[in-house]
Design an enzyme around this catalytic site. Structure first.
Site, PDB file in Angstrom:
ATOM      1  N   ALA A  11      79.353  44.174  50.405  1.00  0.00           N
ATOM      2  CA  ALA A  11      79.891  43.172  51.330  1.00  0.00           C
ATOM      3  C   ALA A  11      78.775  42.298  51.884  1.00  0.00           C
ATOM      4  O   ALA A  11      78.821  41.857  53.018  1.00  0.00           O
ATOM      5  CB  ALA A  11      80.629  43.870  52.463  1.00  0.00           C
ATOM      6  N   ARG A  17      82.274  30.219  49.218  1.00  0.00           N
ATOM      7  CA  ARG A  17      83.528  29.550  48.863  1.00  0.00           C
ATOM      8  C   ARG A  17      84.583  29.653  49.971  1.00  0.00           C
ATOM      9  O   ARG A  17      85.561  28.931  49.972  1.00  0.00           O
ATOM     10  CB  ARG A  17      84.078  30.139  47.558  1.00  0.00           C
ATOM     11  N   LYS A  24      83.445  36.623  54.761  1.00  0.00           N
ATOM     12  CA  LYS A  24      84.858  36.697  54.364  1.00  0.00           C
ATOM     13  C   LYS A  24      85.461  38.070  54.618  1.00  0.00           C
ATOM     14  O   LYS A  24      86.640  38.182  54.905  1.00  0.00           O
ATOM     15  CB  LYS A  24      85.035  36.311  52.903  1.00  0.00           C
ATOM     16  N   ASN A 172      87.660  42.109  34.849  1.00  0.00           N
ATOM     17  CA  ASN A 172      86.989  43.112  35.678  1.00  0.00           C
ATOM     18  C   ASN A 172      87.492  43.010  37.110  1.00  0.00           C
ATOM     19  O   ASN A 172      87.356  41.972  37.750  1.00  0.00           O
ATOM     20  CB  ASN A 172      85.480  42.845  35.623  1.00  0.00           C
ATOM     21  N   TYR A 351     110.771  36.654  83.036  1.00  0.00           N
ATOM     22  CA  TYR A 351     109.423  37.184  82.814  1.00  0.00           C
ATOM     23  C   TYR A 351     109.248  38.469  83.614  1.00  0.00           C
ATOM     24  O   TYR A 351     109.373  38.463  84.836  1.00  0.00           O
ATOM     25  CB  TYR A 351     108.352  36.171  83.230  1.00  0.00           C
ATOM     26  N   SER A 390     120.331  36.364  89.711  1.00  0.00           N
ATOM     27  CA  SER A 390     119.682  35.343  88.871  1.00  0.00           C
ATOM     28  C   SER A 390     118.694  34.497  89.660  1.00  0.00           C
ATOM     29  O   SER A 390     118.880  34.248  90.845  1.00  0.00           O
ATOM     30  CB  SER A 390     120.743  34.411  88.284  1.00  0.00           C
TER      31      SER A 390
HETATM   32  C1  UD1 Z   1      82.581  39.834  40.599  1.00  0.00           C
HETATM   33  C2  UD1 Z   1      82.255  40.426  39.236  1.00  0.00           C
HETATM   34  C3  UD1 Z   1      83.313  39.952  38.224  1.00  0.00           C
HETATM   35  C4  UD1 Z   1      84.675  40.429  38.700  1.00  0.00           C
HETATM   36  C5  UD1 Z   1      84.960  39.962  40.121  1.00  0.00           C
HETATM   37  C6  UD1 Z   1      86.198  40.674  40.643  1.00  0.00           C
HETATM   38  C7  UD1 Z   1      79.832  40.713  38.974  1.00  0.00           C
HETATM   39  C8  UD1 Z   1      78.570  40.119  38.454  1.00  0.00           C
HETATM   40  N1  UD1 Z   1      80.919  39.983  38.806  1.00  0.00           N
HETATM   41  O1  UD1 Z   1      82.501  38.422  40.542  1.00  0.00           O
HETATM   42  O2  UD1 Z   1      83.041  40.501  36.951  1.00  0.00           O
HETATM   43  O3  UD1 Z   1      85.678  39.941  37.824  1.00  0.00           O
HETATM   44  O4  UD1 Z   1      83.870  40.289  41.017  1.00  0.00           O
HETATM   45  O5  UD1 Z   1      86.564  40.217  41.927  1.00  0.00           O
HETATM   46  O6  UD1 Z   1      79.794  41.813  39.498  1.00  0.00           O
HETATM   47  N2  UD1 Z   1      77.761  40.971  46.817  1.00  0.00           N
HETATM   48  C9  UD1 Z   1      76.711  41.542  47.501  1.00  0.00           C
HETATM   49  N3  UD1 Z   1      75.457  41.124  47.242  1.00  0.00           N
HETATM   50  C10 UD1 Z   1      75.172  40.196  46.294  1.00  0.00           C
HETATM   51  C11 UD1 Z   1      76.250  39.623  45.591  1.00  0.00           C
HETATM   52  C12 UD1 Z   1      77.534  40.040  45.873  1.00  0.00           C
HETATM   53  O7  UD1 Z   1      76.917  42.395  48.365  1.00  0.00           O
HETATM   54  O8  UD1 Z   1      73.989  39.906  46.112  1.00  0.00           O
HETATM   55  C13 UD1 Z   1      79.118  41.425  47.112  1.00  0.00           C
HETATM   56  C14 UD1 Z   1      80.038  40.369  47.696  1.00  0.00           C
HETATM   57  O9  UD1 Z   1      79.993  40.391  49.099  1.00  0.00           O
HETATM   58  C15 UD1 Z   1      81.415  40.786  47.191  1.00  0.00           C
HETATM   59  C16 UD1 Z   1      81.106  41.476  45.890  1.00  0.00           C
HETATM   60  O10 UD1 Z   1      79.725  41.837  45.913  1.00  0.00           O
HETATM   61  O11 UD1 Z   1      82.061  41.675  48.046  1.00  0.00           O
HETATM   62  C17 UD1 Z   1      81.400  40.608  44.666  1.00  0.00           C
HETATM   63  O12 UD1 Z   1      80.637  39.423  44.762  1.00  0.00           O
HETATM   64  P1  UD1 Z   1      81.264  38.013  44.380  1.00  0.00           P
HETATM   65  O13 UD1 Z   1      80.212  36.989  44.569  1.00  0.00           O
HETATM   66  O14 UD1 Z   1      82.555  37.841  45.067  1.00  0.00           O
HETATM   67  O15 UD1 Z   1      81.493  38.253  42.812  1.00  0.00           O
HETATM   68  P2  UD1 Z   1      82.479  37.469  41.851  1.00  0.00           P
HETATM   69  O16 UD1 Z   1      81.835  36.209  41.422  1.00  0.00           O
HETATM   70  O17 UD1 Z   1      83.811  37.387  42.448  1.00  0.00           O
HETATM   71 CA    CA Z   2      84.716  38.085  44.411  1.00  0.00          CA
END
Ligand code: UD1
Ligand code: CA
Length: 456
Positions: A11, A17, A24, A172, A351, A390
């Site tokens: 997280a 985005r 988020k 995935n 109320y 009332s």
């Molecule tokens: C990722 C997966 C993708 C999958 C999708 C599913 C990878 C490379 N890609 O893409 O294959 O289909 O999720 O929802 O794993 N986060 C960190 N540190 C970082 C980067 C990310 O903690 O350096 C955390 C984010 O907070 C998030 C999660 O990892 O909770 C996924 O990161 P996000 O950037 O949302 O990956 P996606 O591009 O959605």
């Molecule tokens: Ca994601």
């Protein structure tokens, strides 16, 4: 013997985005931070060792993750270099030696115990890496699962995928189980030569295979793996959550006339034989007991509605509203921090705040408990079987005894004993024949004003 498991929730992302002032994973789904839903799912899969990788808004995210039954250890990922790099923030915890390492994402709040268990079963069956996949209606943005027979051979991120690979809809879900004894070695081998220049967790699939290990994918319903990257996806996830929960409640014996118009919170407790009419909103902390009816367009939060009570239409119950059995709170009434006794009626335009209303008491239309003097809140106590006429204003602190009768239009500033009648207003004065005289006077005054204005 039971296999040990460490779950790692990622997280730390920037949530770019999402275009938000906060991470988020703090955005609420059904009134509860997204991250808390993920922790709840781990708890329901009986996983008690949970690490949380945080970056942006670290303290708030860690706090939100610790509102449930599981103690979650927060670990800081100092730079956001990708999902594999993030998992390595838990290096020390992984090194303690677990059978299973389960990586989940903080941004997939609809996950339930079933796919978590399926992923662990895959490890128990002798695989080194198990990925939970789903068939995506729209695979854009997700990593694609490249499968040959029973084996998962690679995960290709959308940005790195060829035209042909992008046509794959098997994606995935971000949920990955890794053999705990091999996890650190595998993670240390991940590089960052890809479109984003990040350390991708998804590379573990090809790495483990190159070392002679086995990776598989297990399919789960798309709904559970829906990820949240944008506000539009947040709204979509909320919709799916609501649909799922309404369905569960209906199967448990709750009637909803138009379920798609009823909004629930994560902790809304509706008992069997509760009837919910259209357009009702439940904020957090609501419990409704058997046989109660929530009529259309009511809004409830922090309220307890006991058996057989009726609420609304157009009622508002706020925190601390406690409605007794078979009581009624009708249209355009607001109740806050107040007990309404069994069988009591608060039927219209009223109320009731910071108050106790005894059993069987009738509160007339337009009654107001004046609980606030501009500085402090004060309490109104009304006994059992009393009658409040009332349009009365009950100026707290004030008590009205059992069986007392308050004349309509009263302003009650002093306590009224049991069985007393109180007139808290001036007596009516009648002047026979006076109306035409007054009317003539008003007309003359109006004419005089007109003339004066014309002369200006
Ligand atoms: C990722 C997966 C993708 C999958 C999708 C599913 C990878 C490379 N890609 O893409 O294959 O289909 O999720 O929802 O794993 N986060 C960190 N540190 C970082 C980067 C990310 O903690 O350096 C955390 C984010 O907070 C998030 C999660 O990892 O909770 C996924 O990161 P996000 O950037 O949302 O990956 P996606 O591009 O959605
Ligand atoms: Ca994601």
């Amino acid at each position: 013997m039971e296999r040990t498991c460490l779950a790692i929730i990622l997280a730390a992302g920037e949530s770019t985005r999402m275009k938000s002032a906060m991470s988020k994973v703090l955005h609420p789904v059904a009134g509860r931070a997204m991250i808390s839903h993920v922790v709840d799912a781990l708890a329901s899969a009986s996983i008690s060792d949970v690490a949380l990788v945080v970056g942006r808004d670290a303290e708030a995210v860690a706090a939100a993750a610790n509102t449930g039954d599981v103690a979650v250890t927060a670990l800081l990922q100092k730079e956001r270099l990708g999902t594999a790099h993030a998992v390595l923030a838990a290096r020390e915890a992984i090194a303690k030696g677990y059978d299973d390492i389960l990586v989940v994402f903080g941004d997939t709040p609809l996950i339930t115990a079933a796919p978590l268990e399926a992923a662990r079963d895959g490890l128990a069956a002798g695989n080194d890496v198990v990925v939970i996949g789903f068939q995506a209606a729209d695979p854009t943005g997700y990593g694609r699962l490249i499968v040959e027979g029973d084996a998962l051979v690679a995960i290709r991120e959308h940005r790195d995928a060829s035209e042909e690979e992008r046509r794959i809809t098997y994606c995935n879900g971000g949920l990955m189980a890794i053999d705990g004894r091999k996890a650190l070695d595998l993670l240390d081998r991940v590089g960052n030569t890809n479109a984003k220049g990040e350390y991708y967790l998804t590379d573990l699939v090809e790495i483990v295979r190159s070392l002679g290990g086995r990776a598989i994918a297990v399919e789960a319903p798309e709904e559970e793996l829906t990820g949240c990257n944008t506000r539009a996806e947040l709204a979509y996830i909320e919709r799916l959550w609501q649909q799922r929960r309404r369905h569960e409640l209906m199967l448990a014996g709750v009637s909803m006339v138009a379920p798609e118009t009823v909004f629930l919170s994560w902790d809304t407790a509706l008992a069997q034989d509760v009837l919910v009419e259209p357009n009702v909103v439940f904020g957090p902390g609501v419990r409704v007991e058997s046989g109660a009816i929530i009529h259309a367009f009511s809004h409830l939060e922090g309220a307890h509605v006991r058996a057989g009570a009726a609420v609304g239409p157009f009622a508002r119950l706020r925190t601390g509203a406690d409605l007794g059995a078979n009581s009624k709170v009708g249209n355009f009434c607001e109740v806050k921090k107040a007990e309404i006794g069994a069988g009591a009626k608060v039927s219209h335009l009223t109320y009731i705040g910071d108050a106790f209303v005894g059993a069987g008491t009738n509160i007339g239309a337009g009654t107001i408990t004046c609980n606030y003097d501009g500085v402090d809140k004060h309490v109104t106590r009304i006994g059992a079987n009393a009658f409040i006429g009332s349009n009365s204003a009950l100026v707290a602190p004030v008590s009205i005894g059992d069986g007392a009768l308050i004349a309509s239009g009263s302003v009650i500033t002093e306590d009224v004993p049991a069985d007393a009648v109180a007139f808290g207003r001036a007596r009516q004065e009648v002047k026979p024949g006076r109306a035409p005289i007054l009317r003539e006077r008003y007309k003359a005054e109006k004419l005089a004003r007109k003339i004066a204005k014309a002369a200006e």
